[in-house]
Design a protein around this motif. Structure first.
Motif, short mmCIF file in Angstrom:
data_model
loop_
_atom_site.label_atom_id
_atom_site.label_comp_id
_atom_site.label_asym_id
_atom_site.label_seq_id
_atom_site.Cartn_x
_atom_site.Cartn_y
_atom_site.Cartn_z
N ASP A 1 0.82 -1.21 0.00
CA ASP A 1 0.00 0.00 0.00
C ASP A 1 0.86 1.26 0.00
O ASP A 1 0.47 2.29 -0.57
N GLU B 1 0.70 4.04 -2.98
CA GLU B 1 0.51 5.46 -2.72
C GLU B 1 1.59 6.29 -3.40
O GLU B 1 1.29 7.31 -4.05
N LYS C 1 -6.59 1.56 -4.58
CA LYS C 1 -6.49 3.01 -4.38
C LYS C 1 -7.26 3.75 -5.47
O LYS C 1 -7.96 4.74 -5.20
N SER D 1 -10.52 6.32 -4.98
CA SER D 1 -10.41 7.74 -5.34
C SER D 1 -11.50 8.19 -6.30
O SER D 1 -11.55 9.36 -6.66
#
Length: 343
Positions: free
Chosen positions: A236, A240, A279, A283
């Motif tokens: 993760d 990111e 992710k 988003s």
């Protein structure tokens, strides 16, 4: 009309939850991998292995396109069917690697410039006639505490942009691959800074060459620490860092991003790709491009180790190849798991 065809092909390669199989190893690289697996290093064995990959049952459910090498696009199956035709009929778009490899850069020890622009216009026309509908060019960027130099980055960016412009002129979608290498002990932050600089320079060069971004696919490295770095962050954290960097430097108009594996294990590459797509889902519309894969060893390795050059092992090797493709297909939906890996 050509622009529409380029856009449609690019979208077909990155949309629909599928990714690309890179089977474009040069003969020298393929022979090295064969030698390590105890396989005879000859053209008939390379042809047989490529047929194993291309004829894997149900592969098109996970794979949208396959990148071929010059020898491969000229080869045929045992029944005499050209590989490009075989792939097209299976619902997989054929592509072609068109660079001729990285050579030492004059005046810049330890750095390389990729060659292949001489005669490229004519070669692209030939590849189109053989059935290729996209192409790939890889630039290699070495990374340590003093590299890369601005000269190396600029030279490779110009070559990538020139290649991309010629591809679009010929009606082929260019895959642009500026790879910041994993070798070394650099940390995540060093990789991030260099990767963003490289991508900034590449997109400036693409703009200057008039390349249409909607008909282009970027094949970048993930933001990763060097293989020898003592700190290896969780998936993760890598997701990111990677997505944040891409949002900073990659225009929204780019058709899609197809990550290279860069020597990662199949499992790690899938886990990190999965974290990025989780992710992206979270988003909403903030991430403008599909995040897919364009893996070689991270998909092929188990199949090659099982096959060992023996026809009796073909079906088992194809099962292993399809399993890795399925794992990455799941990662594009954020659904990859240890349970799927063990299935």
């Amino acid at each position: 009309m050509k622009n529409r065809q380029l856009t449609d092909t690019a979208q077909a390669l990155v949309c629909g939850g599928r990714g690309l199989l890179a089977m474009d190893e040069s003969n020298g690289t393929c022979n090295k991998r064969f030698a390590a697996a105890g396989i005879t290093q000859t053209e008939p064995f390379r042809r047989a292995y490529r047929e194993l990959l291309a004829t894997t049952p149900n592969l098109s459910t996970c794979i949208s396109g396959a990148i071929l090498y010059d020898e491969t696009i000229r080869q045929r199956t045992a029944e005499g069917v050209p590989f490009a035709t075989l792939l097209t009929e299976a619902g997989i778009i054929p592509g072609i690697k068109v660079d001729i490899g990285a050579k030492e850069m004059a005046g810049h020890p330890s750095e390389a410039i990729t060659g292949g622009l001489d005669g490229l216009r004519e070669r692209l026309a030939d590849y189109w006639s053989m059935g290729a509908r996209f192409a790939k060019w890889r630039a290699v960027i070495a990374l340590d505490d003093r590299l890369p130099t601005a000269a190396c980055i600029a030279a490779n960016a110009e070559a990538l942009a020139g290649y991309a412009a010629l591809c679009q002129e010929a009606g082929l979608v260019p895959i642009v691959e500026p790879e910041v290498l994993m070798a070394g002990d650099h940390d995540l932050e060093r990789c991030r800074l260099v990767t963003e600089t490289v991508l900034h320079t590449v997109f400036d060069a693409l703009y200057e060459q008039g390349v249409m971004l909607e008909g282009l696919i970027l094949k970048p490295n993930m933001i990763l620490p060097g293989l020898a770095c003592p700190i290896q962050p969780a998936a993760d954290v890598i997701a990111e860092a990677t997505v944040t960097s891409l949002l900073r430097v990659v225009p929204a108009a780019v058709a899609g991003i197809a990550f290279l594996s860069g020597g990662q294990s199949g499992e790690l590459a899938s886990e990190r790709l999965n974290a990025m797509n989780i992710k992206a889902k979270a988003s909403g519309s903030r991430i403008p491009w599909p995040l897919v894969f364009s893996f070689a060893r991270a998909i092929q390795r188990p199949a090659l180790e099982i096959w060992k050059g023996q026809a009796v092992n073909t079906a088992h090797a194809q099962q292993a190849l399809y399993h890795r493709a399925r794992c990455n297909h799941a990662a594009l939906r954020g659904e990859y798991s240890a349970a799927l890996e063990a299935a």
